[in-house]
Write an enzyme that holds these catalytic residues in place. Structure first.
Site, PDB file in Angstrom:
ATOM      1  N   SER A  82       0.815  -1.134  -0.132  1.00 19.98           N
ATOM      2  CA  SER A  82      -0.143   0.174  -0.017  1.00 19.98           C
ATOM      3  C   SER A  82       0.749   1.389  -0.105  1.00 19.98           C
ATOM      4  O   SER A  82       1.671   1.326   0.698  1.00 19.98           O
ATOM      5  CB  SER A  82      -0.884   0.135   1.278  1.00 19.98           C
ATOM      6  N   ASN A  83       0.557   2.085  -1.014  1.00 19.20           N
ATOM      7  CA  ASN A  83       1.128   3.445  -1.056  1.00 19.20           C
ATOM      8  C   ASN A  83       0.647   4.588  -0.002  1.00 19.20           C
ATOM      9  O   ASN A  83       1.320   5.283   0.836  1.00 19.20           O
ATOM     10  CB  ASN A  83       0.990   4.206  -2.264  1.00 19.20           C
TER      11      ASN A  83
END
Ligand SMILES: *Cc1c(COP(=O)(O)O)cnc(C)c1O
Length: 346
Positions: A82-83
């Site tokens: 996840s960014n």
């Protein structure tokens, strides 16, 4: 042409985190021979917070709220790569808050070793506690488990602030894309060209809903093409519409966004979240070679595939500015390095 002098957005607490305004850059090589003179990329991959991306703008409003509530620990959940989680950890570090992250096993069939690289490498470098959550694609379960971590923080005397995954909480993060819409209008106005279309990845829908609502809020009738990266259009369309209406309500004009304003296409989604198609791979290659844009296989590569295809099909106006929003995802390239392994010589 910027309306709304009394801006309802400024009523929401905001922590300044993103490097903004981000540049609006002409796509010179893509334009050559295309019959278009006004194709641009909005470089939201350059927002900062440990390699940039669209979550920096969204986090400004979550952290604004967290600080206004006196929270000392921010909790967030997301996919292993996840960014959002990575930028949240970076935001917490910048603001001197504690942060605990939960990583969900959302994409099956990733090669071994993804926990050593990409976003997860950065999570480790940022030094936040990591909770692994074996379930994927269950927003309620992920949020529920995050609440249990919040209880632990409370039992230790801390004051947690939870950034939820589900769409049943106010879309605070989408306010960041109201800001982005304002920047795009200001930047195209300054160039003397009318804004015709914006192309953006549509995942949680915060960016998509924020841009649509923001454009209408500031008086632009530009078309927004949401490129589905997470779920099919029949599921994504109502989600974006709901988030846009929630957001418009927060801005005091609940009727701002109509059903027809929300355009979602899943023609570039392929088999689903985190699964690049041949079109995704070709778009990433073109972005790199023609424009030196580093796009990722989960989000921005699919969105750029959508942008190039719409351009090719003549679906974008040639006499107005068309803006592709680069939402970032650069660290994901490294987690998916296996996709570019050179063919072995036999
Ligand atoms: C999260 C993300 C998206 C999707 O944005 P949403 O606001 O969740 O719809 C697109 N691109 C990248 C790189 C992301 O990290």
């Amino acid at each position: 042409m910027l309306h709304n002098p009394e801006d309802a957005v400024s009523a929401f607490p905001r922590a300044l985190l993103a490097h903004a305004p981000t540049p609006l850059v002409p796509l010179g090589n893509t334009m050559r021979g295309s019959g278009h003179d006004h194709l641009f990329v909005k470089r939201d991959d350059l927002t900062g917070l440990a390699i940039g991306g669209n979550k920096a703008r969204q986090l400004e409003y979550y952290f604004g709220q967290a600080l206004s509530e006196g929270a000392d620990t921010v909790l967030i959940t997301g996919a292993v790569q996840s960014n959002f989680v990575r930028q949240c950890a970076a935001a917490a570090r910048k603001l001197g808050l504690a942060c605990e992250i939960q990583l969900e096993n959302r994409v099956q069939g990733m090669p071994a070793g993804q926990e050593k690289t990409g976003n997860m490498l950065l999570d480790r470098l940022l030094g936040v506690p990591i909770h692994m959550f074996p379930v994927g694609e269950d927003e309620k379960a992920a949020d529920y488990n995050l609440e249990k971590i919040a209880d632990d923080v409370r039992s230790r005397g801390g004051k947690p602030y939870v950034i939820h995954l589900g769409a049943d909480h106010p879309p605070l993060g989408a306010l960041g894309y109201v800001d982005c819409a304002r920047e795009i209008i200001e930047q195209t106005d300054a160039l003397g060209v009318k804004l015709g279309a914006v192309i953006v990845a549509s995942g949680s829908a915060a960016s998509h809903a924020g841009v649509v609502t923001g454009l209408r809020h500031y008086g632009s009738d530009a078309t927004v093409h949401g490129i589905c990266v997470r779920r099919t259009a029949d599921l994504q369309h109502p989600r974006v519409l709901k988030r846009s209406r929630d957001l418009a309500g927060m801005l005091g004009s609940p009727d701002l966004v109509q059903d027809a304003d929300v355009i979602t296409t899943d023609a570039y989604l392929g088999e689903g979240y985190g699964k690049p198609t041949p079109g995704t791979m070709a778009a990433i290659a073109r972005g790199a070679k023609e424009e030196t844009l580093l796009l990722d296989p989960v989000y921005s590569g699919k969105a750029f595939d959508g942008f190039l295809s719409l351009l090719n099909e003549g679906a974008l106006p040639s006499d107005k500015a068309c803006v592709f929003i680069h939402t970032g995802g650069t660290p994901g390239l490294f987690a998916y390095a296996h996709l570019w392994e050179p063919a072995r010589a036999s």
